[in-house]
Scaffold this motif. Structure first.
Motif, mmCIF file in Angstrom:
data_model
loop_
_atom_site.group_PDB
_atom_site.id
_atom_site.type_symbol
_atom_site.label_atom_id
_atom_site.label_comp_id
_atom_site.label_asym_id
_atom_site.label_seq_id
_atom_site.Cartn_x
_atom_site.Cartn_y
_atom_site.Cartn_z
ATOM 1 N N MET A 156 29.377 0.200 -49.371
ATOM 2 C CA MET A 156 29.886 1.520 -50.269
ATOM 3 C C MET A 156 29.884 2.512 -49.034
ATOM 4 O O MET A 156 30.626 3.501 -49.068
ATOM 5 N N GLU A 157 28.637 2.961 -48.408
ATOM 6 C CA GLU A 157 28.684 4.131 -47.327
ATOM 7 C C GLU A 157 29.583 4.007 -46.192
ATOM 8 O O GLU A 157 30.252 5.042 -46.221
ATOM 9 N N ASP A 158 29.722 2.685 -45.804
ATOM 10 C CA ASP A 158 31.000 2.779 -44.794
ATOM 11 C C ASP A 158 32.400 2.977 -45.337
ATOM 12 O O ASP A 158 32.985 3.681 -44.608
ATOM 13 N N GLY A 159 32.574 2.498 -46.461
ATOM 14 C CA GLY A 159 33.773 2.685 -46.891
ATOM 15 C C GLY A 159 34.183 4.331 -47.085
ATOM 16 O O GLY A 159 35.279 4.783 -46.871
ATOM 17 N N ALA A 160 33.080 4.849 -47.649
ATOM 18 C CA ALA A 160 33.211 6.289 -47.995
ATOM 19 C C ALA A 160 33.220 7.304 -46.406
ATOM 20 O O ALA A 160 34.179 7.946 -46.605
ATOM 21 N N ILE A 184 35.908 1.678 -38.415
ATOM 22 C CA ILE A 184 35.084 1.218 -39.550
ATOM 23 C C ILE A 184 36.103 0.022 -40.215
ATOM 24 O O ILE A 184 35.469 -1.012 -40.460
ATOM 25 N N LEU A 185 37.259 0.459 -40.509
ATOM 26 C CA LEU A 185 38.132 -0.593 -41.123
ATOM 27 C C LEU A 185 38.160 -2.028 -40.140
ATOM 28 O O LEU A 185 37.911 -2.946 -40.746
ATOM 29 N N ASN A 186 38.355 -1.869 -38.662
ATOM 30 C CA ASN A 186 38.256 -2.963 -38.068
ATOM 31 C C ASN A 186 36.971 -3.780 -38.120
ATOM 32 O O ASN A 186 36.924 -4.867 -37.960
ATOM 33 N N ALA A 187 35.712 -2.795 -38.122
ATOM 34 C CA ALA A 187 34.582 -3.548 -38.163
ATOM 35 C C ALA A 187 34.435 -4.411 -39.181
ATOM 36 O O ALA A 187 33.750 -5.571 -39.307
ATOM 37 N N TYR A 188 34.858 -3.942 -40.550
ATOM 38 C CA TYR A 188 34.771 -4.817 -41.805
ATOM 39 C C TYR A 188 35.786 -5.904 -41.868
ATOM 40 O O TYR A 188 35.402 -7.207 -42.385
ATOM 41 N N ALA A 189 37.109 -5.694 -41.117
ATOM 42 C CA ALA A 189 37.958 -6.750 -41.294
ATOM 43 C C ALA A 189 37.378 -7.884 -40.365
ATOM 44 O O ALA A 189 37.988 -9.016 -40.593
ATOM 45 N N GLY A 208 36.037 -1.116 -52.797
ATOM 46 C CA GLY A 208 37.509 -1.264 -52.088
ATOM 47 C C GLY A 208 38.467 -0.165 -52.199
ATOM 48 O O GLY A 208 38.982 -0.053 -51.224
ATOM 49 N N ILE A 209 38.214 0.479 -53.304
ATOM 50 C CA ILE A 209 39.057 1.686 -53.444
ATOM 51 C C ILE A 209 38.909 2.732 -52.173
ATOM 52 O O ILE A 209 40.044 3.352 -51.774
ATOM 53 N N LYS A 210 37.738 2.841 -51.529
ATOM 54 C CA LYS A 210 37.453 3.685 -50.400
ATOM 55 C C LYS A 210 38.118 3.205 -49.060
ATOM 56 O O LYS A 210 38.720 3.884 -48.475
ATOM 57 N N TYR A 211 37.818 1.991 -48.908
ATOM 58 C CA TYR A 211 38.403 1.325 -47.800
ATOM 59 C C TYR A 211 40.137 1.428 -47.923
ATOM 60 O O TYR A 211 40.872 1.689 -46.880
#
Length: 401
Positions: A156-160, A184-189, A208-211
């Motif tokens: 949640m926090e990283d998406g925000a 951040i996007l790459n780290a999660y992907a 999900g909406i945040k990412y």
């Protein structure tokens, strides 16, 4: 029965006189092999809208026949839209258009309120720090009431944080913010393989909406996100996140479905996947679960969770408001569905939280899982930041009071 054509769309109208009757509408006039979306509007005294018009959507082809069950002096109208010539999706097309970004940028530069104050809060927030490191996990788990919490809060926090940096990139042009969002996007992907647990569907809907807002802004305003990395993020969406929310959760409290609707719409836009986008639109309008707009909000504005507490009620409304805004940017009016049902929910909830009396009927949720006999005072008077977007639409765009 009469049919006519305008462009690639076909229109069929059926009118009846005195006696009830059933007619067969053969679709042989459609091009062979083409697939159409049939939007069917018919008189239906059972629907809880002022117009008493029921709406149905189904996929059809030229070999099919539709049944028109017509009451006395009743009618039915069908719009047939060729799936192959649907207009392209608009980008950036989630919660921020290019025109809106330019407007906010100008307001900030002029020091105008409330934009200047909101901008200051965003810049000073912990999640806007450039030295903040994302903390993805391969297997993310959120249990009931967030117990256990294995990477759920970080998701949640990283998406925000990604979203905050993408916005700052758009509003300042400073590359370091775009790079941070990309990181951040790459780290999660590249890390996340599963999201599960009792609250897994809710978690994907909320986070999900945040990412997706971050990714949509980066993809369409910056040339520094390599195609290979974008494709890896798309794989995360299609193979990991979408399967979690694909079938929604009809019996849960409605904020769950509402959260999933907004994220599925956003996925559909980002992926240019109109079928995914339409699946979310259809559920918002016709879904069986508590988060579909007619199930979440009744004909006088009471919400499915009004008897639970005011915080969750506003969560559900906020998610439905985001869903309506995403759809609006793609030319689909969910705001106005069922005689502005969304506006009724917002007005009812705001009125109650301002201390006024409102009517209440005991609410039986889908499948009878929840029953709230009276409106809840829990959280009354504590407003969530959900109202401005919907007020802007109905008041400023549509000119309603």
């Amino acid at each position: 029965i009469r049919d006519s054509r305008k462009g690639s769309d076909w229109y069929v109208g059926c009118l009846n006189a005195g006696e009830p009757r059933s007619l067969q509408v053969r679709l042989g006039f459609l091009p062979a092999g083409a697939v159409y979306d049939a939007h069917i509007y018919r008189d239906d005294p059972t629907v809880d809208t002022r117009t008493k018009v029921g709406i149905e959507r189904r996929k059809v082809e030229s070999t099919m026949t539709l049944e028109a069950a017509l009451g006395p002096r009743g009618g039915m109208a069908i719009r047939l839209v060729d799936r192959q010539v649907a207009p392209p999706l608009v980008h950036p097309g989630l919660l921020h258009s290019r025109e809106e970004i330019a407007l906010v940028k100008a307001k900030i530069a002029a020091g105008e309120s409330p934009w200047a104050e909101a901008w200051k809060k965003l810049r000073e927030h912990e999640l806007s720090r450039l030295d903040r490191k994302p903390k993805p996990r391969a297997a993310i788990v959120r249990g009931a009431y967030n117990n256990p919490n294995i990477g759920a809060n970080s998701l949640m926090e990283d998406g925000a944080s990604a979203y905050a940096h993408a916005l700052q990139w758009c509003l300042t042009g400073r590359q370091e913010h775009a790079e941070k969002a990309r990181e951040i996007l790459n780290a999660y992907a590249s890390t996340v393989k599963s999201v599960g647990g009792h609250d897994g569907r809710l978690l994907v809907g909320m986070a999900g909406i945040k990412y997706l807002n971050a990714a949509e802004l980066l993809r369409h305003t910056w040339d520094g996100w390599p195609t290979t990395e974008q494709e890896r993020f798309e794989t995360l969406l299609r193979d990991v996140l979408y399967p979690v929310i694909e079938d929604f959760y009809p019996t849960a409290n409605g904020n769950w479905d509402a959260a999933m609707i907004q994220t599925m719409l956003a996925m559909g836009v980002f992926l240019d996947d109109r079928e995914m986008f339409q699946r979310a639109v259809d559920y918002y309008l016709h879904g069986e679960g508590n988060g579909a707009v007619r199930k979440y909000i009744n004909e006088f504005g009471e919400c499915q969770e009004s008897g639970r507490d005011q915080a969750h009620t506003q969560m559900g409304l906020g998610y439905l408001g985001c869903a309506a805004e995403i759809a609006w940017k793609q030319g689909v009016d969910l705001y106005g569905a069922y005689d502005n049902r969304l506006a009724l929910g917002y007005e009812y909830t705001a009125k109650y939280n301002l201390g006024h009396k409102v009517p209440y009927e005991p609410y039986h949720s889908h499948d009878g899982r929840y029953h709230y006999p009276g409106i809840s005072e829990k959280g009354r008077g504590r407003f969530s930041s959900i109202y401005e977007r919907v007020y802007h639409h109905f008041h400023d765009r549509m000119g309603l009071e």
